[in-house]
Write a protein that holds these residues in place. Structure first.
Motif, PDB file in Angstrom:
ATOM      1  N   ALA A 692      33.176 -60.495  40.502  1.00 57.57           N
ATOM      2  CA  ALA A 692      33.220 -61.945  40.323  1.00 57.57           C
ATOM      3  C   ALA A 692      31.839 -62.538  40.561  1.00 57.57           C
ATOM      4  O   ALA A 692      30.993 -61.952  41.226  1.00 57.57           O
ATOM      5  CB  ALA A 692      34.235 -62.556  41.279  1.00 57.57           C
ATOM      6  N   LEU A 693      31.604 -63.690  39.962  1.00 54.27           N
ATOM      7  CA  LEU A 693      30.355 -64.437  40.115  1.00 54.27           C
ATOM      8  C   LEU A 693      29.169 -63.722  39.466  1.00 54.27           C
ATOM      9  O   LEU A 693      28.021 -63.929  39.841  1.00 54.27           O
ATOM     10  CB  LEU A 693      30.051 -64.718  41.587  1.00 54.27           C
ATOM     11  CG  LEU A 693      31.206 -65.257  42.440  1.00 54.27           C
ATOM     12  CD1 LEU A 693      30.715 -65.601  43.834  1.00 54.27           C
ATOM     13  CD2 LEU A 693      31.864 -66.448  41.785  1.00 54.27           C
ATOM     14  N   THR A 694      29.460 -62.886  38.475  1.00 50.41           N
ATOM     15  CA  THR A 694      28.389 -62.160  37.782  1.00 50.41           C
ATOM     16  C   THR A 694      27.723 -63.018  36.731  1.00 50.41           C
ATOM     17  O   THR A 694      26.515 -62.962  36.544  1.00 50.41           O
ATOM     18  CB  THR A 694      28.956 -60.896  37.118  1.00 50.41           C
ATOM     19  OG1 THR A 694      29.443 -60.015  38.127  1.00 50.41           O
ATOM     20  CG2 THR A 694      27.895 -60.180  36.303  1.00 50.41           C
ATOM     21  N   TYR A 695      28.492 -63.826  36.014  1.00 50.19           N
ATOM     22  CA  TYR A 695      27.943 -64.572  34.886  1.00 50.19           C
ATOM     23  C   TYR A 695      28.470 -65.992  34.895  1.00 50.19           C
ATOM     24  O   TYR A 695      29.439 -66.323  35.584  1.00 50.19           O
ATOM     25  CB  TYR A 695      28.302 -63.887  33.567  1.00 50.19           C
ATOM     26  CG  TYR A 695      29.773 -63.979  33.206  1.00 50.19           C
ATOM     27  CD1 TYR A 695      30.281 -65.100  32.552  1.00 50.19           C
ATOM     28  CD2 TYR A 695      30.665 -62.942  33.505  1.00 50.19           C
ATOM     29  CE1 TYR A 695      31.631 -65.198  32.232  1.00 50.19           C
ATOM     30  CE2 TYR A 695      32.009 -63.024  33.183  1.00 50.19           C
ATOM     31  CZ  TYR A 695      32.483 -64.167  32.554  1.00 50.19           C
ATOM     32  OH  TYR A 695      33.817 -64.264  32.238  1.00 50.19           O
ATOM     33  N   SER A 696      27.831 -66.824  34.108  1.00 50.20           N
ATOM     34  CA  SER A 696      28.315 -68.180  33.899  1.00 50.20           C
ATOM     35  C   SER A 696      28.365 -68.486  32.415  1.00 50.20           C
ATOM     36  O   SER A 696      27.646 -67.892  31.623  1.00 50.20           O
ATOM     37  CB  SER A 696      27.426 -69.209  34.618  1.00 50.20           C
ATOM     38  OG  SER A 696      26.105 -69.162  34.115  1.00 50.20           O
ATOM     39  N   ILE A 697      29.229 -69.409  32.062  1.00 54.93           N
ATOM     40  CA  ILE A 697      29.385 -69.872  30.689  1.00 54.93           C
ATOM     41  C   ILE A 697      28.995 -71.347  30.626  1.00 54.93           C
ATOM     42  O   ILE A 697      29.476 -72.159  31.421  1.00 54.93           O
ATOM     43  CB  ILE A 697      30.835 -69.697  30.205  1.00 54.93           C
ATOM     44  CG1 ILE A 697      31.120 -68.222  29.992  1.00 54.93           C
ATOM     45  CG2 ILE A 697      31.080 -70.462  28.918  1.00 54.93           C
ATOM     46  CD1 ILE A 697      30.285 -67.585  28.906  1.00 54.93           C
ATOM     47  N   VAL A 698      28.110 -71.667  29.692  1.00 55.13           N
ATOM     48  CA  VAL A 698      27.720 -73.055  29.463  1.00 55.13           C
ATOM     49  C   VAL A 698      27.999 -73.379  28.004  1.00 55.13           C
ATOM     50  O   VAL A 698      27.544 -72.668  27.109  1.00 55.13           O
ATOM     51  CB  VAL A 698      26.236 -73.296  29.782  1.00 55.13           C
ATOM     52  CG1 VAL A 698      25.872 -74.746  29.501  1.00 55.13           C
ATOM     53  CG2 VAL A 698      25.928 -72.928  31.228  1.00 55.13           C
ATOM     54  N   ASP A 699      28.764 -74.420  27.765  1.00 51.20           N
ATOM     55  CA  ASP A 699      29.022 -74.888  26.408  1.00 51.20           C
ATOM     56  C   ASP A 699      28.325 -76.238  26.257  1.00 51.20           C
ATOM     57  O   ASP A 699      28.625 -77.183  26.983  1.00 51.20           O
ATOM     58  CB  ASP A 699      30.522 -75.024  26.152  1.00 51.20           C
ATOM     59  CG  ASP A 699      30.835 -75.070  24.675  1.00 51.20           C
ATOM     60  OD1 ASP A 699      30.646 -76.137  24.079  1.00 51.20           O
ATOM     61  OD2 ASP A 699      31.259 -74.041  24.120  1.00 51.20           O
TER      62      ASP A 699
END
Length: 838
Positions: A692-699
């Motif tokens: 968990a907390l490896t990546y983030s998504i930004v739209d």
């Protein structure tokens, strides 16, 4: 080398070896352990690079979802860092206790983080790392048939510690997550062949499309351009579209359209297959004949490797080229020509320089230095002859490949993939070193181009020497020949581009080398990994056992001292090892008199190569495959006059799709007033589990919300059972933001709250309402949505959708039609090539 030769049947081999998974508290290839302000801990940055250079920046992490879907209070920021390997930045030093053995197996092969090696920093600086945008090259087979399907079992040198059913994960979701278009259509290629060798270049064109299938359970959708690109390949509307790997022979299998067709043999991928499709394409092209060729679209449910190759029937492979195919996630809208027909002191290597531009969407407009060159549709390409420094732009993402050669020569031709200018770097590596060649006639030099407005100093480092090269503003320079047995590193404080030319003997300029002529784009440092899977690795034109001495070799150089492990048959067990110093160039051939453990079939296809330091930590390597001047000579009909970069494999990939969720006017198409639902799919295509907390998504809020309105409380996050084997997926509602916009994925985005196992997917969904006609921006005809996958605050993978709007018949006649965005013409683009500016 274990293989299966196919003449009239399609055969699948053994099931892939399933790779065990890491626990959620460990990370397999670097990263940082962060402590956030609300006191929770997590591992972030699974692909932390081994060096930082000058691209550091402070990173503020996005908001974190707890397991119950609530947003963690307060702004999340890094307060502690854990070093790993040599991945440290200014002011940070590697701790002596960074690496720990796998306590579950005792094998010392799980590259876990040591919780004792925490470095406290009040202003944490972490690397700004470009996206890992690389695919793997694939092998070439015989004419008009699927020559062979090699079995390359799934493998990884690092064995995590938890069992994992990868095939279950892959088969649980079979829709496409990655898209490729086969570049360099044969019509235009034949024009290029004629420009180089007008007297002897004759059609048809031997067209090669090669794919590597790394894991079991993958679906591949092969969409031929001849009858139009399918709007939905999972439910094809076009007769020619093929679905491979679904166990249904009626809807397609590799080699189905060949004459005679191959046997289906179950149409299921076991993992490790390498598919090579080669057929002769007649010129002029008849669109009524469906073939495997340029312009086709390939989609897959898991990242695969795609390679493109071609040569005319005459003079054959002497006038050949090949290039790695990049997925559409790695396309761009601005490309700068690092070489051109006006390049100074090039001898004649760039007399002819064209950039082949291919689109993925309908009505894509192409510009040269700001002047429109017309529009092309999906799967079409236009060919633009360029001078050095000229800029090609587009209003929608495209792929670009350089083809350069000596006009009027018999054979001198080189192909290069071209990455978008925004992705150019400050440090590059090449493994190809050869200063003597065959009697001194085939050395390799590196061509450097500086796009900036000021001159730069490029430092070069070889195995035993170093120096500097001044590159003028907007200009180019070449390096000295790279010494025998040496790789090379080129670096500067400003971004530049670098590519190799083999067979350039003279110090004063580039000679017209046409015996060993090939080249490859150098690999940016931030894209390197510690392993490579060789796709197309023939030692000679005859393929496996086609000769007794390889003319082409695999070149490998490590960035630090390492043991190079060579697994000739790709079964996951190294057959031999080689000790290599930093930047030492190792040439690998499948010959038992050179390497103990080789299979002696003169074919490196499917071989796995990886590197480790003395303490077992991973060491990044640069890898290429191509003709070795010391092993071939003039008139050698068994030599392949070409080569390619062997790119690293991606770790995480992102894809976005859209569908009509509420057809408010009942017309069955996307139109003003309707609702769209977007799905962002994150796939762990690496070899280990990620916590968990490896990546983030930004739209990004714009441009989609310029002409749509976010539907409140419509955002959801679907994990992969939190990494629990056999668990059920959790669909978590993502609360809307209370400040700024309500949309929770814009601004800093959102972190994954659950582990994502190897082969697993996590989904983010949200809905928007398209504005009514009076509310729409004047002239808008397409709803575009864009976003990015980030690791440790650094952009890794862009994603994009473009949905054409259908306007009712009562709207003005100037409104756009309902033609899908991915419909190519029935033949190649008729847009003329552009001559270089004078």
């Amino acid at each position: 080398m274990a293989m299966i030769l196919l003449h009239a049947s399609f055969m699948a081999g053994c099931a892939s070896q399933l790779v065990a998974a890491a626990t959620s508290t460990k990370i397999a290839e670097g990263g940082v352990l962060v402590e956030v302000e609300d006191g929770s801990n997590g591992v972030v940055g699974a692909d932390h690079p081994p060096s930082i250079g000058n691209k550091d920046k402070d990173v503020t992490l996005p908001k974190i979802l707890n397991s119950d879907g609530d947003t963690a209070k307060g702004k999340t920021s890094i307060t502690t860092l854990t070093g790993f390997g040599n991945a440290v930045g200014p002011g940070l030093v590697p701790d002596s206790d960074e690496l720990v053995k796998d306590t579950d197996t005792g094998a010392g092969t799980d590259r876990a983080m040591s919780t004792s090696s925490v470095l406290t920093s009040t202003s944490a600086s972490v690397p700004r790392k470009a996206a890992s945008k690389a695919e793997v090259g694939v092998e070439v087979g015989g004419l008009d048939r699927l020559r062979r399907l090699r079995i390359i079992p799934s493998m990884h040198p690092f064995r995590p510690s938890q069992s994992h059913d990868l095939e279950r994960n892959l088969q649980s979701s079979t829709g496409p997550v990655v898209t490729y278009f086969v570049p360099l259509r044969e019509d235009e290629l034949m024009d290029t062949f004629d420009a180089i060798n007008a007297a002897n270049a004759d059609p048809p064109v031997n067209s090669i499309v090669a794919l590597a299938v790394p894991e079991a359970g993958i679906y591949i959708y092969y969409d031929h351009w001849e009858d139009g690109i399918d709007p939905d390949v999972t439910s094809p509307a076009q007769d020619s579209t093929e679905i491979w790997g679904d166990g249904n022979c009626d809807n397609g299998f590799p080699g189905k359209i060949l004459d005679p067709p191959l046997d289906c043999n179950g149409d299921v991928f076991s993992g490790g297959e390498s598919i090579v499709l080669e057929n002769q394409v007649p010129i002029p092209r008849d669109a009524s004949q469906v073939l495997y060729d340029g312009g086709d679209r390939i989609q897959a449910s898991f990242p695969i490797a795609v390679t493109r190759g071609a040569y005319p029937q005459s003079p054959g492979s002497f006038l050949a080229g090949a290039v790695e195919v990049l997925s559409t996630d790695n396309w761009g809208t601005s490309f700068t020509a690092p070489i051109g027909e006006n390049t100074a002191n090039d001898g004649s290597a760039f007399d002819y320089t064209s950039i082949y531009v291919m689109a993925a969407e309908a009505n894509t407009e192409i510009f040269l230095n700001g002047a429109s060159q017309g529009t092309i549709n999906a799967g079409e390409n236009t060919v633009i002859r360029v001078d050095e420094g000229e800029v090609i732009t587009s209003d929608r993402p495209v792929q670009a490949d350089i083809v350069a050669g000596d006009v009027g020569s018999s054979y001198e031709l080189r192909w290069y993939s071209l990455i978008p200018t925004d992705d150019w770097g400050t440090e590059y590596y090449t493994p190809v070193g050869d200063s003597s060649g065959n009697g001194g006639n085939g050395p390799t030099r590196v061509f450097l181009y500086n796009p900036g407005g000021s001159s730069i100093t490029v430092s070069y480092t070889f195995l035993s020497s170093s120096g500097t090269i001044e590159v003028p503003a907007g200009g180019s320079r070449r390096s000295v020949a790279i010494p025998d047995g040496s790789g090379a590193k080129f670096s500067s404080t400003s971004e530049f581009f670098a590519l190799t030319l083999t067979d350039v003997a003279n110090e004063g300029d580039f000679n017209s080398g046409q015996i060993y002529d090939w080249g490859h784009p150098l690999i940016p440092e931030d894209q390197l990994t510690n392993q490579a899977l060789i796709g197309w690795g023939y030692g000679c034109t005859g393929g496996p056992n086609g000769c007794t001495t390889s003319r082409s070799v695999v070149w490998v150089t490590p960035v630090a001292a390492a043991t190079i492990f060579i697994d000739f048959d790709g079964d996951g067990t190294a057959d031999t090892t080689v000790l290599a110093a930093a930047l030492q160039s190792i040439k690998i051939v499948d010959e038992t008199d050179v390497y103990l453990g080789a299979e002696n079939d003169e074919d490196m296809s499917g071989a796995l190569i990886y590197a480790e330091a003395a303490d077992g930590s991973p060491v990044n390597i640069a890898v290429a495959w191509g003709q070795d001047p010391e092993r071939s000579g003039s008139g050698d009909g068994q030599a392949l006059d070409l080569g390619t970069t062997v790119p690293p494999l991606p770790v995480l990939t992102a894809d976005k799709s859209s569908e009509l969720s509420s057809d408010n006017d009942g017309d069955g198409v996307i139109s003003p007033g309707d609702e769209l639902e977007y799905t962002i799919t994150i796939l762990n295509s690496g070899r280990v589990n990620l916590p968990a907390l490896t990546y983030s998504i930004v739209d990004f809020f714009s441009p989609v919300f310029d002409d749509t309105t976010y539907v409140p409380d419509s955002t959801t996050y679907t994990d992969n059972a939190g990494g629990v084997v056999g668990g059920s997926e959790n669909v978590i509602g993502v609360p809307d933001d209370n400040s700024g916009t309500a949309f929770p994925l814009d601004e800093d985005g959102i972190l994954n709250s659950a582990a994502i196992d190897k082969g697993e997917r996590q989904l983010y969904k949200f809905k928007v309402r398209i504005k009514t006609v009076p509310e729409l921006t004047a002239g808008v005809d397409t709803i575009v949505n864009e976003g990015v996958l980030r690791i440790l605050g650094v952009d890794k993978d862009d994603f994009r959708t473009a949905d054409p709007l259908f306007f009712p018949s009562q709207q003005p006649s100037s409104a756009p039609s309902s033609e899908p965005s991915a419909i190519p013409s029935s033949g190649p683009s008729s847009m003329p090539s552009s001559e270089p500016s004078q």
